[in-house]
Write a protein that holds these residues in place. Structure first.
Motif, PDB file in Angstrom:
ATOM      1  N   CYS A  89      40.760  51.442  88.850  1.00 22.77           N
ATOM      2  CA  CYS A  89      42.079  50.814  88.743  1.00 22.77           C
ATOM      3  C   CYS A  89      42.475  50.047  90.005  1.00 22.77           C
ATOM      4  O   CYS A  89      43.442  49.283  89.986  1.00 22.77           O
ATOM      5  CB  CYS A  89      43.139  51.865  88.431  1.00 22.77           C
ATOM      6  SG  CYS A  89      43.018  52.544  86.756  1.00 22.77           S
ATOM      7  N   GLU A  91      40.742  47.789  91.227  1.00 23.92           N
ATOM      8  CA  GLU A  91      40.315  46.414  90.920  1.00 23.92           C
ATOM      9  C   GLU A  91      39.685  45.691  92.112  1.00 23.92           C
ATOM     10  O   GLU A  91      40.011  44.560  92.417  1.00 23.92           O
ATOM     11  CB  GLU A  91      41.496  45.601  90.397  1.00 23.92           C
ATOM     12  CG  GLU A  91      42.071  46.143  89.105  1.00 23.92           C
ATOM     13  CD  GLU A  91      43.193  45.282  88.574  1.00 23.92           C
ATOM     14  OE1 GLU A  91      43.566  44.322  89.263  1.00 23.92           O
ATOM     15  OE2 GLU A  91      43.680  45.573  87.478  1.00 23.92           O
ATOM     16  N   LYS A 138      42.836  51.224  78.633  1.00 26.81           N
ATOM     17  CA  LYS A 138      43.795  50.224  78.169  1.00 26.81           C
ATOM     18  C   LYS A 138      44.416  49.490  79.358  1.00 26.81           C
ATOM     19  O   LYS A 138      44.594  48.275  79.339  1.00 26.81           O
ATOM     20  CB  LYS A 138      44.883  50.886  77.334  1.00 26.81           C
ATOM     21  CG  LYS A 138      45.863  49.884  76.724  1.00 26.81           C
ATOM     22  CD  LYS A 138      46.954  50.587  75.923  1.00 26.81           C
ATOM     23  CE  LYS A 138      47.925  49.563  75.328  1.00 26.81           C
ATOM     24  NZ  LYS A 138      49.064  50.220  74.642  1.00 26.81           N
ATOM     25  N   GLN A 139      44.737  50.241  80.411  1.00 28.37           N
ATOM     26  CA  GLN A 139      45.288  49.634  81.622  1.00 28.37           C
ATOM     27  C   GLN A 139      44.309  48.628  82.218  1.00 28.37           C
ATOM     28  O   GLN A 139      44.716  47.592  82.754  1.00 28.37           O
ATOM     29  CB  GLN A 139      45.600  50.734  82.636  1.00 28.37           C
ATOM     30  CG  GLN A 139      46.179  50.227  83.958  1.00 28.37           C
ATOM     31  CD  GLN A 139      46.419  51.345  84.951  1.00 28.37           C
ATOM     32  OE1 GLN A 139      46.452  52.521  84.594  1.00 28.37           O
ATOM     33  NE2 GLN A 139      46.571  51.000  86.212  1.00 28.37           N
ATOM     34  N   GLU A 141      42.334  46.888  80.489  1.00 25.59           N
ATOM     35  CA  GLU A 141      42.114  45.901  79.432  1.00 25.59           C
ATOM     36  C   GLU A 141      40.728  46.023  78.809  1.00 25.59           C
ATOM     37  O   GLU A 141      40.152  45.046  78.341  1.00 25.59           O
ATOM     38  CB  GLU A 141      42.353  44.479  79.957  1.00 25.59           C
ATOM     39  CG  GLU A 141      43.791  44.258  80.432  1.00 25.59           C
ATOM     40  CD  GLU A 141      44.063  42.824  80.837  1.00 25.59           C
ATOM     41  OE1 GLU A 141      43.096  42.029  80.916  1.00 25.59           O
ATOM     42  OE2 GLU A 141      45.237  42.494  81.063  1.00 25.59           O
ATOM     43  N   LYS A 142      40.225  47.254  78.778  1.00 26.23           N
ATOM     44  CA  LYS A 142      38.990  47.561  78.046  1.00 26.23           C
ATOM     45  C   LYS A 142      39.404  48.036  76.652  1.00 26.23           C
ATOM     46  O   LYS A 142      39.329  49.224  76.324  1.00 26.23           O
ATOM     47  CB  LYS A 142      38.198  48.641  78.779  1.00 26.23           C
ATOM     48  CG  LYS A 142      37.800  48.290  80.198  1.00 26.23           C
ATOM     49  CD  LYS A 142      36.712  47.245  80.207  1.00 26.23           C
ATOM     50  CE  LYS A 142      36.245  46.917  81.604  1.00 26.23           C
ATOM     51  NZ  LYS A 142      35.203  45.876  81.622  1.00 26.23           N
ATOM     52  N   PHE A 143      39.871  47.096  75.838  1.00 27.24           N
ATOM     53  CA  PHE A 143      40.547  47.460  74.598  1.00 27.24           C
ATOM     54  C   PHE A 143      39.612  48.080  73.561  1.00 27.24           C
ATOM     55  O   PHE A 143      40.019  48.968  72.811  1.00 27.24           O
ATOM     56  CB  PHE A 143      41.256  46.237  74.014  1.00 27.24           C
ATOM     57  CG  PHE A 143      42.357  45.719  74.885  1.00 27.24           C
ATOM     58  CD1 PHE A 143      43.480  46.490  75.140  1.00 27.24           C
ATOM     59  CD2 PHE A 143      42.271  44.456  75.469  1.00 27.24           C
ATOM     60  CE1 PHE A 143      44.506  46.020  75.955  1.00 27.24           C
ATOM     61  CE2 PHE A 143      43.288  43.972  76.285  1.00 27.24           C
ATOM     62  CZ  PHE A 143      44.403  44.761  76.523  1.00 27.24           C
ATOM     63  N   SER A 146      38.977  51.580  74.770  1.00 25.47           N
ATOM     64  CA  SER A 146      40.245  52.303  74.704  1.00 25.47           C
ATOM     65  C   SER A 146      40.568  52.709  73.270  1.00 25.47           C
ATOM     66  O   SER A 146      40.975  53.846  73.000  1.00 25.47           O
ATOM     67  CB  SER A 146      41.371  51.442  75.275  1.00 25.47           C
ATOM     68  OG  SER A 146      42.602  52.129  75.237  1.00 25.47           O
ATOM     69  N   LYS A 206      48.492  53.492  69.471  1.00 24.75           N
ATOM     70  CA  LYS A 206      47.872  52.744  70.568  1.00 24.75           C
ATOM     71  C   LYS A 206      46.477  52.255  70.197  1.00 24.75           C
ATOM     72  O   LYS A 206      46.046  51.195  70.667  1.00 24.75           O
ATOM     73  CB  LYS A 206      47.851  53.606  71.829  1.00 24.75           C
ATOM     74  CG  LYS A 206      49.230  53.816  72.440  1.00 24.75           C
ATOM     75  CD  LYS A 206      49.178  54.619  73.716  1.00 24.75           C
ATOM     76  CE  LYS A 206      50.572  54.724  74.337  1.00 24.75           C
ATOM     77  NZ  LYS A 206      50.566  55.551  75.575  1.00 24.75           N
ATOM     78  N   GLU A 209      47.112  49.066  68.448  1.00 25.88           N
ATOM     79  CA  GLU A 209      47.428  47.994  69.405  1.00 25.88           C
ATOM     80  C   GLU A 209      46.161  47.415  70.015  1.00 25.88           C
ATOM     81  O   GLU A 209      46.021  46.192  70.138  1.00 25.88           O
ATOM     82  CB  GLU A 209      48.324  48.553  70.518  1.00 25.88           C
ATOM     83  CG  GLU A 209      49.735  48.907  70.086  1.00 25.88           C
ATOM     84  CD  GLU A 209      50.531  49.509  71.227  1.00 25.88           C
ATOM     85  OE1 GLU A 209      50.092  49.389  72.396  1.00 25.88           O
ATOM     86  OE2 GLU A 209      51.589  50.114  70.975  1.00 25.88           O
ATOM     87  N   CYS A 210      45.246  48.289  70.406  1.00 26.29           N
ATOM     88  CA  CYS A 210      44.004  47.822  71.029  1.00 26.29           C
ATOM     89  C   CYS A 210      43.131  47.051  70.041  1.00 26.29           C
ATOM     90  O   CYS A 210      42.517  46.043  70.399  1.00 26.29           O
ATOM     91  CB  CYS A 210      43.231  49.005  71.598  1.00 26.29           C
ATOM     92  SG  CYS A 210      44.047  49.822  72.986  1.00 26.29           S
ATOM     93  N   GLU A 213      44.444  43.651  69.713  1.00 27.28           N
ATOM     94  CA  GLU A 213      44.145  42.846  70.908  1.00 27.28           C
ATOM     95  C   GLU A 213      42.769  42.197  70.807  1.00 27.28           C
ATOM     96  O   GLU A 213      42.577  41.060  71.216  1.00 27.28           O
ATOM     97  CB  GLU A 213      44.223  43.717  72.163  1.00 27.28           C
ATOM     98  CG  GLU A 213      45.631  44.066  72.621  1.00 27.28           C
ATOM     99  CD  GLU A 213      46.339  42.892  73.280  1.00 27.28           C
ATOM    100  OE1 GLU A 213      45.660  41.884  73.585  1.00 27.28           O
ATOM    101  OE2 GLU A 213      47.559  42.980  73.483  1.00 27.28           O
TER     102      GLU A 213
END
Length: 386
Positions: A89, A91, A138-139, A141-143, A146, A206, A209-210, A213
């Motif tokens: 996280c 990055e 998800k944070q 962006e590995k949808f 996730s 959730k 949602e992913c 995406e």
């Protein structure tokens, strides 16, 4: 900051690793080696080498696994996995380790822990770990990843809630590697649930949602339908509870008991309204996805389900105005999409928002406006314009 390339640190690590080499007539003392890795990891942590601490704890977990102490192994897998997710996280690259590498290590560490708890039928731990990992992915962006772990969280919640039924069913079906068989089995179990867990619904929401995406619409549709079915079941159950409590209130002459019953009715109504709100949101999303997929017949069925929701009584009672203000917009949206003409929908929604007379109306119409502004709906607009 101390560097792991320090000769003293490297030498200490090699000494621990050398004890893992098999020698004639000598049993490898995995428990002692694990303890050494842990102590070495804490030493690294004190010296700021967080990412190498994770590697040391991972080595300790593998030793505990070889020592046939799986719960100890699971603890250290989680410990290392959480460090890997924390580093991911941030990055940035840390001494030759990239974010992608940290993610891979984190997933593998959590997967090992989840498998251990699964084998011990500790499904609460399994669902919690899946949910924790899914949130981090998800944070980042590995949808796709996730969504997978949110879905596993949902599965474990169902397994926990219906553990006795799973035990009595055909174990070969439950353990089958075919994802479709597992999905169908757990879907059927969810239809008969008598209790609810907030994590179950949240994880499924959730996951949807992913999937949206990454535009995996087919799987999103399946998940949304399961989500809606669970909500309808729970709304019906709550409606029956409300009916029972209201009958108790009418038949009771004790003032203190009436106060208790009124508080219970208020509590149930609050939860019920929350489920109804989620149900409408899910129906709107499902309608948009089906329109986007040009599945006109299924989209029409969803619209009819929304209308039938009023006939069942539980929507009209709590949100009666929705069929005067919102449903006409939904119907107009549906008809316009089928006719490739939706240019005036935004103006229609804005006009309805300006004429709101109470907070509930504004809440529902705002929900509709957010749905209209959803990227899915933008896709519909773009597709119609081409």
């Amino acid at each position: 900051m101390s560097d792991f390339t320090n000769p003293n640190l490297m030498e200490e690590y090699r000494k621990i690793a050398d004890r893992l080499k098999k020698r004639m007539f000598r049993k490898i003392p995995y428990d002692q080696i694990s303890e050494q890795y842990v102590n070495f990891g804490f030493h690294l942590l004190r010296n700021g080498q967080t990412h190498y601490t994770a590697l040391s704890m991972l080595a300790a977990a593998n030793c505990e696994k070889q020592n046939k102490t799986p719960l100890n192994a699971a603890f250290f897998y989680i410990y290392s996995g959480r460090i890997f997710t924390e580093q991911a996280c941030k990055e940035k690259t840390i001494e030759y380790f990239t974010m992608e590498e940290f993610v891979i290590e984190a997933i593998e560490a959590f997967r090992e822990a989840i498998e251990i708890y699964d084998s011990k039928q500790m499904f609460t731990m399994c669902s919690s770990l899946c949910y924790e990992l899914a949130n981090t992915l998800k944070q980042l962006e590995k949808f796709s990843e996730s969504s997978h772990y949110y879905t596993k969280c949902y599965f474990y919640c169902v397994k926990k809630g219906k553990y006795e039924e799973i035990q009595n069913s055909d174990s070969s079906t439950i353990n089958n590697s075919d994802n479709n068989l597992q999905n169908n089995q757990l879907f059927n179990l969810s239809l008969n649930r008598e209790t609810s867990h907030s994590m179950e619904l949240d994880a499924l929401s959730k996951a949807i949602e992913c999937l949206l995406e990454i535009k995996d619409f087919e799987m999103a549709i399946l998940r949304i339908k399961i989500f809606i079915t669970i909500l309808e079941e729970r709304i019906d159950t709550l409606q029956q509870l409300l009916k029972n409590q209201e009958e108790n209130l009418n038949n009771n002459t004790n003032l203190n008991n009436n106060n208790t019953i009124n508080n219970t009715i208020h509590h149930i109504s609050t939860i019920n309204n929350s489920f109804i709100y989620q149900w409408m949101n899910a129906q709107f999303t499902l309608l948009f996805v089906l329109l986007l997929q040009k599945k006109k017949e299924e989209a029409s069925e969803v619209l009819q389900n929304i209308l039938l929701g009023n006939e069942s009584g539980w929507i009209a009672k709590e949100f009666g105005f929705i069929y005067e203000n919102v449903i006409p917009i939904i119907q107009a949206l549906h008809d316009s999409c089928l006719q490739d003409n939706i240019n005036e929908m935004d103006q229609l929604i804005s006009q309805e928002l300006q004429s709101c007379v109470n907070e509930q109306q504004f809440m529902i119409l705002q929900l509709l406006k957010q749905a209209y502004e959803n990227p899915l709906f933008i896709d519909i607009l773009e597709n119609k314009e081409k």
